[in-house]
Design a protein around this motif. Structure first.
Motif, PDB file in Angstrom:
ATOM      1  N   THR A 256     -14.629  -1.487  34.356  1.00  0.00           N
ATOM      2  CA  THR A 256     -15.695  -1.571  35.356  1.00  0.00           C
ATOM      3  C   THR A 256     -16.997  -1.047  34.769  1.00  0.00           C
ATOM      4  O   THR A 256     -17.021   0.008  34.130  1.00  0.00           O
ATOM      5  CB  THR A 256     -15.332  -0.769  36.614  1.00  0.00           C
ATOM      6  OG1 THR A 256     -14.114  -1.302  37.153  1.00  0.00           O
ATOM      7  CG2 THR A 256     -16.427  -0.855  37.665  1.00  0.00           C
ATOM      8  N   VAL A 257     -18.079  -1.793  34.996  1.00  0.00           N
ATOM      9  CA  VAL A 257     -19.425  -1.400  34.569  1.00  0.00           C
ATOM     10  C   VAL A 257     -20.293  -1.327  35.826  1.00  0.00           C
ATOM     11  O   VAL A 257     -20.343  -2.287  36.604  1.00  0.00           O
ATOM     12  CB  VAL A 257     -20.019  -2.420  33.570  1.00  0.00           C
ATOM     13  CG1 VAL A 257     -21.477  -2.090  33.265  1.00  0.00           C
ATOM     14  CG2 VAL A 257     -19.189  -2.476  32.296  1.00  0.00           C
ATOM     15  N   ALA A 258     -20.957  -0.194  36.032  1.00  0.00           N
ATOM     16  CA  ALA A 258     -21.852  -0.025  37.181  1.00  0.00           C
ATOM     17  C   ALA A 258     -23.158  -0.778  36.937  1.00  0.00           C
ATOM     18  O   ALA A 258     -23.722  -0.720  35.841  1.00  0.00           O
ATOM     19  CB  ALA A 258     -22.138   1.448  37.428  1.00  0.00           C
ATOM     20  N   VAL A 259     -23.632  -1.486  37.949  1.00  0.00           N
ATOM     21  CA  VAL A 259     -24.900  -2.226  37.905  1.00  0.00           C
ATOM     22  C   VAL A 259     -25.885  -1.477  38.797  1.00  0.00           C
ATOM     23  O   VAL A 259     -25.645  -1.335  39.996  1.00  0.00           O
ATOM     24  CB  VAL A 259     -24.714  -3.672  38.408  1.00  0.00           C
ATOM     25  CG1 VAL A 259     -26.045  -4.413  38.394  1.00  0.00           C
ATOM     26  CG2 VAL A 259     -23.667  -4.402  37.591  1.00  0.00           C
ATOM     27  N   GLY A 260     -26.981  -0.982  38.213  1.00  0.00           N
ATOM     28  CA  GLY A 260     -27.943  -0.179  38.965  1.00  0.00           C
ATOM     29  C   GLY A 260     -27.645   1.297  38.835  1.00  0.00           C
ATOM     30  O   GLY A 260     -27.916   2.079  39.733  1.00  0.00           O
ATOM     31  N   ALA A 261     -27.089   1.691  37.697  1.00  0.00           N
ATOM     32  CA  ALA A 261     -26.740   3.092  37.448  1.00  0.00           C
ATOM     33  C   ALA A 261     -27.992   3.913  37.122  1.00  0.00           C
ATOM     34  O   ALA A 261     -29.073   3.366  36.920  1.00  0.00           O
ATOM     35  CB  ALA A 261     -25.743   3.185  36.298  1.00  0.00           C
ATOM     36  N   GLY A 262     -27.806   5.228  37.050  1.00  0.00           N
ATOM     37  CA  GLY A 262     -28.898   6.128  36.671  1.00  0.00           C
ATOM     38  C   GLY A 262     -30.074   5.998  37.610  1.00  0.00           C
ATOM     39  O   GLY A 262     -29.950   6.201  38.813  1.00  0.00           O
TER      40      GLY A 262
ATOM     41  N   TRP B  34     -18.305  -6.034  36.848  1.00  0.00           N
ATOM     42  CA  TRP B  34     -19.568  -5.355  37.124  1.00  0.00           C
ATOM     43  C   TRP B  34     -19.610  -5.065  38.618  1.00  0.00           C
ATOM     44  O   TRP B  34     -19.373  -5.957  39.432  1.00  0.00           O
ATOM     45  CB  TRP B  34     -20.753  -6.231  36.718  1.00  0.00           C
ATOM     46  CG  TRP B  34     -20.926  -6.349  35.235  1.00  0.00           C
ATOM     47  CD1 TRP B  34     -21.672  -5.531  34.429  1.00  0.00           C
ATOM     48  CD2 TRP B  34     -20.369  -7.350  34.374  1.00  0.00           C
ATOM     49  NE1 TRP B  34     -21.596  -5.964  33.122  1.00  0.00           N
ATOM     50  CE2 TRP B  34     -20.811  -7.071  33.061  1.00  0.00           C
ATOM     51  CE3 TRP B  34     -19.540  -8.450  34.588  1.00  0.00           C
ATOM     52  CZ2 TRP B  34     -20.451  -7.867  31.976  1.00  0.00           C
ATOM     53  CZ3 TRP B  34     -19.179  -9.236  33.509  1.00  0.00           C
ATOM     54  CH2 TRP B  34     -19.631  -8.943  32.213  1.00  0.00           C
ATOM     55  N   GLU B  35     -19.906  -3.817  38.983  1.00  0.00           N
ATOM     56  CA  GLU B  35     -19.952  -3.428  40.395  1.00  0.00           C
ATOM     57  C   GLU B  35     -21.319  -2.837  40.726  1.00  0.00           C
ATOM     58  O   GLU B  35     -21.758  -1.875  40.091  1.00  0.00           O
ATOM     59  CB  GLU B  35     -18.858  -2.415  40.723  1.00  0.00           C
ATOM     60  CG  GLU B  35     -18.820  -2.071  42.193  1.00  0.00           C
ATOM     61  CD  GLU B  35     -17.627  -1.222  42.607  1.00  0.00           C
ATOM     62  OE1 GLU B  35     -17.598  -0.819  43.773  1.00  0.00           O
ATOM     63  OE2 GLU B  35     -16.746  -0.968  41.766  1.00  0.00           O
ATOM     64  N   TRP B  36     -21.974  -3.423  41.714  1.00  0.00           N
ATOM     65  CA  TRP B  36     -23.317  -3.033  42.109  1.00  0.00           C
ATOM     66  C   TRP B  36     -23.305  -1.688  42.836  1.00  0.00           C
ATOM     67  O   TRP B  36     -22.472  -1.444  43.703  1.00  0.00           O
ATOM     68  CB  TRP B  36     -23.925  -4.103  43.016  1.00  0.00           C
ATOM     69  CG  TRP B  36     -24.562  -5.244  42.302  1.00  0.00           C
ATOM     70  CD1 TRP B  36     -25.892  -5.585  42.352  1.00  0.00           C
ATOM     71  CD2 TRP B  36     -23.957  -6.227  41.460  1.00  0.00           C
ATOM     72  NE1 TRP B  36     -26.125  -6.700  41.573  1.00  0.00           N
ATOM     73  CE2 TRP B  36     -24.950  -7.114  41.016  1.00  0.00           C
ATOM     74  CE3 TRP B  36     -22.646  -6.437  41.004  1.00  0.00           C
ATOM     75  CZ2 TRP B  36     -24.700  -8.189  40.165  1.00  0.00           C
ATOM     76  CZ3 TRP B  36     -22.383  -7.515  40.152  1.00  0.00           C
ATOM     77  CH2 TRP B  36     -23.402  -8.369  39.743  1.00  0.00           C
ATOM     78  N   THR B  37     -24.284  -0.829  42.496  1.00  0.00           N
ATOM     79  CA  THR B  37     -24.427   0.478  43.151  1.00  0.00           C
ATOM     80  C   THR B  37     -25.297   0.399  44.397  1.00  0.00           C
ATOM     81  O   THR B  37     -25.269   1.317  45.220  1.00  0.00           O
ATOM     82  CB  THR B  37     -25.079   1.495  42.201  1.00  0.00           C
ATOM     83  OG1 THR B  37     -26.424   1.062  41.917  1.00  0.00           O
ATOM     84  CG2 THR B  37     -24.278   1.665  40.915  1.00  0.00           C
ATOM     85  N   GLY B  38     -26.114  -0.652  44.501  1.00  0.00           N
ATOM     86  CA  GLY B  38     -27.061  -0.763  45.609  1.00  0.00           C
ATOM     87  C   GLY B  38     -28.403  -0.116  45.305  1.00  0.00           C
ATOM     88  O   GLY B  38     -29.303  -0.133  46.131  1.00  0.00           O
ATOM     89  N   LYS B  39     -28.553   0.455  44.096  1.00  0.00           N
ATOM     90  CA  LYS B  39     -29.806   1.110  43.698  1.00  0.00           C
ATOM     91  C   LYS B  39     -30.638   0.183  42.812  1.00  0.00           C
ATOM     92  O   LYS B  39     -30.088  -0.623  42.066  1.00  0.00           O
ATOM     93  CB  LYS B  39     -29.509   2.388  42.913  1.00  0.00           C
ATOM     94  CG  LYS B  39     -28.749   3.426  43.690  1.00  0.00           C
ATOM     95  CD  LYS B  39     -28.464   4.630  42.812  1.00  0.00           C
ATOM     96  CE  LYS B  39     -27.603   5.643  43.518  1.00  0.00           C
ATOM     97  NZ  LYS B  39     -27.229   6.748  42.616  1.00  0.00           N
TER      98      LYS B  39
ATOM     99  N   GLU C 263     -26.623  -5.731  47.105  1.00  0.00           N
ATOM    100  CA  GLU C 263     -25.629  -5.118  47.987  1.00  0.00           C
ATOM    101  C   GLU C 263     -24.660  -4.208  47.227  1.00  0.00           C
ATOM    102  O   GLU C 263     -23.991  -4.642  46.289  1.00  0.00           O
ATOM    103  CB  GLU C 263     -24.843  -6.235  48.669  1.00  0.00           C
ATOM    104  CG  GLU C 263     -23.746  -5.781  49.584  1.00  0.00           C
ATOM    105  CD  GLU C 263     -22.953  -6.963  50.123  1.00  0.00           C
ATOM    106  OE1 GLU C 263     -21.768  -6.784  50.389  1.00  0.00           O
ATOM    107  OE2 GLU C 263     -23.526  -8.062  50.262  1.00  0.00           O
ATOM    108  N   ALA C 264     -24.574  -2.941  47.642  1.00  0.00           N
ATOM    109  CA  ALA C 264     -23.617  -2.008  47.030  1.00  0.00           C
ATOM    110  C   ALA C 264     -22.201  -2.522  47.225  1.00  0.00           C
ATOM    111  O   ALA C 264     -21.853  -3.048  48.286  1.00  0.00           O
ATOM    112  CB  ALA C 264     -23.756  -0.619  47.650  1.00  0.00           C
TER     113      ALA C 264
END
Length: 131
Positions: free
Chosen positions: A45-51, A71-76, A96-97
């Motif tokens: 899993t890779v976070a999308v919208g990290a940091g 890839w999983e969206w953070t919503g940020k 969308e998170a």
């Protein structure tokens, strides 16, 4: 239109920015970072919208051939997408998170991808596939 040629799609934009040398910006992700080793797992899993909301985490990951990257969206950070520079895959633009997009990597090598709306801010990543 780019240099008198009509192109379309996120992958074309990603490629055009690469040709033009568009990189960097605050929060820029560079491939120089040592890949995070995730070999031996079936799914990564890779976070999308990290940091700061304009990053992938991990941005550089090493996997075995046959591994599925999710890839999983953070919503940020607003709307993001995941677009392969070599046009092998392209997600939709989403803010969308919890939204996910996945691709199974079967060919060895290093595969670069970007978020097209934020690639000039350095939102890019790499998947290194090993046999």
């Amino acid at each position: 239109v780019l240099w008198g040629c009509s192109i379309g799609g996120g992958a074309a934009l990603a490629a055009a920015a690469g040709w033009a040398g568009v990189t960097g910006g605050e929060g820029s992700q560079e491939q120089d970072a040592e890949p995070v080793d995730r070999t031996g797992t079936d799914t990564v899993t890779v976070a999308v919208g990290a940091g700061n909301g304009l990053a992938f985490d991990p941005a550089n990951v090493r996997v075995d051939a046959g591994t599925t990257v999710v890839w999983e969206w953070t919503g940020k950070g607003g709307g993001h997408n995941v677009v392969s520079v070599d046009e092998r895959f392209e997600s939709e633009l989403v803010d969308e998170a919890g939204h996910t997009f996945e691709h199974t990597f079967t060919e060895s090598g290093t595969h670069e991808y970007v978020c097209t709306p934020h690639q000039t801010q350095g939102m890019r990543g790499w998947v290194e596939v090993v046999e």
